[in-house]
Design an enzyme around this catalytic site. Structure first.
Site, PDB file in Angstrom:
ATOM      1  N   HIS A 222       0.797  -1.236   0.000  1.00  0.00           N
ATOM      2  CA  HIS A 222       0.000   0.000   0.000  1.00  0.00           C
ATOM      3  C   HIS A 222       0.826   1.280   0.000  1.00  0.00           C
ATOM      4  O   HIS A 222       0.307   2.371  -0.157  1.00  0.00           O
ATOM      5  CB  HIS A 222      -0.937   0.036   1.215  1.00  0.00           C
ATOM      6  CG  HIS A 222      -0.253   0.422   2.493  1.00  0.00           C
ATOM      7  ND1 HIS A 222       0.455  -0.452   3.248  1.00  0.00           N
ATOM      8  CD2 HIS A 222      -0.171   1.611   3.135  1.00  0.00           C
ATOM      9  CE1 HIS A 222       0.946   0.166   4.307  1.00  0.00           C
ATOM     10  NE2 HIS A 222       0.589   1.428   4.270  1.00  0.00           N
TER      11      HIS A 222
HETATM   12  C1  UD1 Z   1      -2.032   6.246   5.071  1.00  0.00           C
HETATM   13  C2  UD1 Z   1      -0.774   6.751   5.788  1.00  0.00           C
HETATM   14  C3  UD1 Z   1       0.257   5.638   5.853  1.00  0.00           C
HETATM   15  C4  UD1 Z   1      -0.340   4.377   6.468  1.00  0.00           C
HETATM   16  C5  UD1 Z   1      -1.630   3.994   5.737  1.00  0.00           C
HETATM   17  C6  UD1 Z   1      -2.279   2.862   6.467  1.00  0.00           C
HETATM   18  C7  UD1 Z   1      -0.244   9.134   5.470  1.00  0.00           C
HETATM   19  C8  UD1 Z   1       0.595  10.098   4.744  1.00  0.00           C
HETATM   20  N1  UD1 Z   1      -0.167   7.859   5.053  1.00  0.00           N
HETATM   21  O1  UD1 Z   1      -1.660   5.929   3.747  1.00  0.00           O
HETATM   22  O2  UD1 Z   1       1.342   6.044   6.651  1.00  0.00           O
HETATM   23  O3  UD1 Z   1       0.594   3.335   6.345  1.00  0.00           O
HETATM   24  O4  UD1 Z   1      -2.523   5.110   5.742  1.00  0.00           O
HETATM   25  O5  UD1 Z   1      -3.178   2.175   5.673  1.00  0.00           O
HETATM   26  O6  UD1 Z   1      -0.956   9.509   6.373  1.00  0.00           O
HETATM   27  N2  UD1 Z   1      -8.439   5.629  -0.166  1.00  0.00           N
HETATM   28  C9  UD1 Z   1      -9.609   4.968  -0.388  1.00  0.00           C
HETATM   29  N3  UD1 Z   1     -10.440   4.770   0.682  1.00  0.00           N
HETATM   30  C10 UD1 Z   1     -10.164   5.205   1.938  1.00  0.00           C
HETATM   31  C11 UD1 Z   1      -8.940   5.885   2.140  1.00  0.00           C
HETATM   32  C12 UD1 Z   1      -8.088   6.080   1.088  1.00  0.00           C
HETATM   33  O7  UD1 Z   1      -9.924   4.546  -1.484  1.00  0.00           O
HETATM   34  O8  UD1 Z   1     -10.969   4.976   2.870  1.00  0.00           O
HETATM   35  C13 UD1 Z   1      -7.513   5.813  -1.316  1.00  0.00           C
HETATM   36  C14 UD1 Z   1      -7.705   7.170  -1.993  1.00  0.00           C
HETATM   37  O9  UD1 Z   1      -7.505   7.000  -3.355  1.00  0.00           O
HETATM   38  C15 UD1 Z   1      -6.579   7.993  -1.415  1.00  0.00           C
HETATM   39  C16 UD1 Z   1      -5.483   6.944  -1.238  1.00  0.00           C
HETATM   40  O10 UD1 Z   1      -6.165   5.753  -0.859  1.00  0.00           O
HETATM   41  O11 UD1 Z   1      -6.181   9.039  -2.240  1.00  0.00           O
HETATM   42  C17 UD1 Z   1      -4.451   7.309  -0.175  1.00  0.00           C
HETATM   43  O12 UD1 Z   1      -5.089   7.508   1.093  1.00  0.00           O
HETATM   44  P1  UD1 Z   1      -4.324   8.292   2.267  1.00  0.00           P
HETATM   45  O13 UD1 Z   1      -5.126   8.222   3.511  1.00  0.00           O
HETATM   46  O14 UD1 Z   1      -3.929   9.631   1.794  1.00  0.00           O
HETATM   47  O15 UD1 Z   1      -2.995   7.483   2.438  1.00  0.00           O
HETATM   48  P2  UD1 Z   1      -2.733   5.915   2.602  1.00  0.00           P
HETATM   49  O16 UD1 Z   1      -2.005   5.464   1.381  1.00  0.00           O
HETATM   50  O17 UD1 Z   1      -3.971   5.221   2.993  1.00  0.00           O
HETATM   51  N1  UDP Z   2      -4.604  -4.947   8.373  1.00  0.00           N
HETATM   52  C1  UDP Z   2      -5.929  -5.402   8.392  1.00  0.00           C
HETATM   53  N2  UDP Z   2      -6.497  -5.756   7.210  1.00  0.00           N
HETATM   54  C2  UDP Z   2      -5.850  -5.687   6.019  1.00  0.00           C
HETATM   55  C3  UDP Z   2      -4.505  -5.232   6.009  1.00  0.00           C
HETATM   56  C4  UDP Z   2      -3.920  -4.851   7.195  1.00  0.00           C
HETATM   57  O1  UDP Z   2      -6.540  -5.491   9.454  1.00  0.00           O
HETATM   58  O2  UDP Z   2      -6.454  -6.030   4.979  1.00  0.00           O
HETATM   59  C5  UDP Z   2      -3.975  -4.561   9.634  1.00  0.00           C
HETATM   60  C6  UDP Z   2      -2.668  -5.244   9.922  1.00  0.00           C
HETATM   61  O3  UDP Z   2      -2.881  -6.472  10.558  1.00  0.00           O
HETATM   62  C7  UDP Z   2      -1.942  -4.230  10.798  1.00  0.00           C
HETATM   63  C8  UDP Z   2      -2.437  -2.909  10.267  1.00  0.00           C
HETATM   64  O4  UDP Z   2      -3.635  -3.184   9.541  1.00  0.00           O
HETATM   65  O5  UDP Z   2      -2.317  -4.347  12.151  1.00  0.00           O
HETATM   66  C9  UDP Z   2      -1.397  -2.324   9.373  1.00  0.00           C
HETATM   67  O6  UDP Z   2      -1.929  -1.265   8.661  1.00  0.00           O
HETATM   68  P1  UDP Z   2      -1.348  -0.781   7.267  1.00  0.00           P
HETATM   69  O7  UDP Z   2      -0.595  -1.866   6.623  1.00  0.00           O
HETATM   70  O8  UDP Z   2      -2.483  -0.183   6.531  1.00  0.00           O
HETATM   71  O9  UDP Z   2      -0.411   0.442   7.705  1.00  0.00           O
HETATM   72  P2  UDP Z   2       1.049   0.602   8.325  1.00  0.00           P
HETATM   73  O10 UDP Z   2       1.186  -0.306   9.493  1.00  0.00           O
HETATM   74  O11 UDP Z   2       2.037   0.338   7.243  1.00  0.00           O
HETATM   75  O12 UDP Z   2       1.085   2.055   8.693  1.00  0.00           O
END
Ligand code: UD1
Ligand code: UDP
Length: 387
Positions: A222
């Site tokens: 991701h």
């Molecule tokens: C964010 C965090 C990252 C974390 C991740 C956990 C920041 C900068 N990044 O990344 O550190 O590891 O969350 O999962 O805060 N989107 C959807 N549905 C949602 C949310 C997001 O489709 O409910 C899509 C949208 O296209 C959006 C993209 O994901 O533009 C990125 O979402 P964003 O919350 O900005 O960052 P993450 O990549 O989710």
């Molecule tokens: N996770 C979850 N469902 C998923 C993928 C991840 O519950 O489909 C959980 C995972 O077990 C962990 C957390 O989400 O506890 C990690 O989140 P993510 O990978 O989105 O973000 P990061 O830890 O890199 O910030």
């Protein structure tokens, strides 16, 4: 007896899961001492990235949802700051609890510290030493706005010391005289608590995916470096598909919507081809109990997630990390996690190696005793007793 009003700031999936460890410890040990208020920024809004966790993990439901949604960093963060500021001015909490390193964490740090509310950072001190990652900037700024900093690992504690935080500081603690701790990781608390429950409640989940215990690899992708760079994404997925076929092993891939959107819009025919593969199980993001079950029963884990890297260790699974660096350096030093970046040759050689040799690896207890949330809450209580 001192009663504390604590505001949690959450927004992204991992923060909601982390907050469940604190919520549970409050319910079990501090119900008459701490009132918890939760602000959800709305950074994550899809059911599979947000609501599912509140229901399943019995987390204190958000008292406020700012509904910020997706946007460029500046716009998203500024909308969060505005919304958080309004709530803090109304609620006037004793302290504001931040988790991890997302834009929601940063917004909470800025809004709270500028209004002189006490900021407490859980997962302090982690560093990738790569400031092109949005999370690295968020971490540094959140740590330097905090009064209590809870580092989950020894390496994170040392990072704080090298940035000038002093372990010898004595009370009263303030933003200018902060207290740093090496505590262990609240996510280890969660894994200990939920692993058995996952086996009980999600017993049939592997069968619904047509995979068997110890005979599939779990993959998550991701991070922006992988989703927004088509070459990296294509290289990683092409390599993984080839390896799945070579070893006849299914890959279970609960993909973040960011990754799916990128595949659909930038690589549509490649995505169709992946979906047609019998060995690639591309699914929507799963609940935490389902994820826990998938991790616990997997043969190996491949990920760019911080949380999933650690969970690979909790469940004693080898892990390939699709990044150049990691904040969880102890895993790499231990040899059970390997940084393979998006390098096809490295992914192949390390996967082949771990497929041959996975049972005799050692997984030391780096992440505390499973009672980190309780320890953190005790220290928060002490902070206010001493004022
Ligand atoms: C964010 C965090 C990252 C974390 C991740 C956990 C920041 C900068 N990044 O990344 O550190 O590891 O969350 O999962 O805060 N989107 C959807 N549905 C949602 C949310 C997001 O489709 O409910 C899509 C949208 O296209 C959006 C993209 O994901 O533009 C990125 O979402 P964003 O919350 O900005 O960052 P993450 O990549 O989710
Ligand atoms: N996770 C979850 N469902 C998923 C993928 C991840 O519950 O489909 C959980 C995972 O077990 C962990 C957390 O989400 O506890 C990690 O989140 P993510 O990978 O989105 O973000 P990061 O830890 O890199 O910030």
């Amino acid at each position: 007896m001192q009663h504390i009003k604590l505001v949690n700031i959450v927004g992204a999936r991992p923060q909601i899961i982390k907050a469940s460890a604190i919520s549970r410890a409050i319910r079990l040990h501090f119900l008459d001492k701490i009132t918890e208020i939760t602000i959800h920024t709305g950074q994550h809004y899809d059911k599979e990235l947000s609501e599912i966790f509140f229901d399943e993990l019995e987390i204190h439901k958000p008292d406020y949802n700012l509904g910020v949604g997706s946007a460029h960093h500046g716009r998203q963060t500024s909308m969060m700051i505005t919304g958080i500021e309004e709530v803090l001015l109304k609620e006037k909490p004793d302290c504001v609890l931040l988790y991890g390193d997302t834009n929601s964490t940063l917004a909470g740090a800025i809004a709270a510290s500028k209004l002189h509310f006490t900021v407490i950072h859980i997962e302090a001190g982690l560093r990738s030493f790569n400031k092109s990652m949005p999370e690295e900037l968020n971490r540094i700024m959140s740590d330097h706005s905090s009064t209590l900093l809870f580092a989950p690992t020894n390496a994170a504690f040392k990072n704080l010391m090298s940035e000038g935080f002093r372990p010898e500081n004595s009370p009263p603690y303030t933003i200018d005289n902060p207290k740093i701790y090496f505590t262990g990781d609240i996510m280890y608390d969660n894994t200990l608590f939920f692993a058995e429950l996952a086996e009980k409640k999600k017993a049939s989940f592997l069968a619904t995916l047509s995979v068997e215990k110890d005979n599939y690899i779990l993959v998550t992708i991701h991070r922006d470096i992988n989703t927004d760079d088509t070459n990296r994404l294509k290289t990683i997925l092409t390599t993984l598909k080839t390896l799945a076929e070579k070893h006849s092993v299914p890959l279970v891939m609960p993909l973040h919507p960011r990754t799916t959107t990128s595949l659909k819009t930038r690589l549509p025919s490649f995505y169709k081809n992946l979906q047609e593969s019998r060995l690639l199980k591309i699914i929507l993001p799963v609940s935490f109990l389902e994820m826990t079950l998938l991790e616990k029963n997997s043969r190996m884990i491949i990920t760019d997630s911080g949380g999933v890297q650690k969970e690979s260790h909790f469940f004693r699974k080898p892990c390939l990390v699709l990044r150049k660096e990691t904040e969880w350096v102890e895993l790499v030093k231990n040899g059970t996690a390997v940084l393979v970046d998006a390098d096809s040759e490295k992914i192949t050689s390390e996967l082949d190696r771990f497929m041959k040799q996975s049972s005799d690896l050692d997984y030391p207890g780096f992440y505390g005793n499973g009672k980190t949330a309780e320890f953190i809450l005790k220290e928060i209580m002490m902070l206010f007793e001493k004022v």
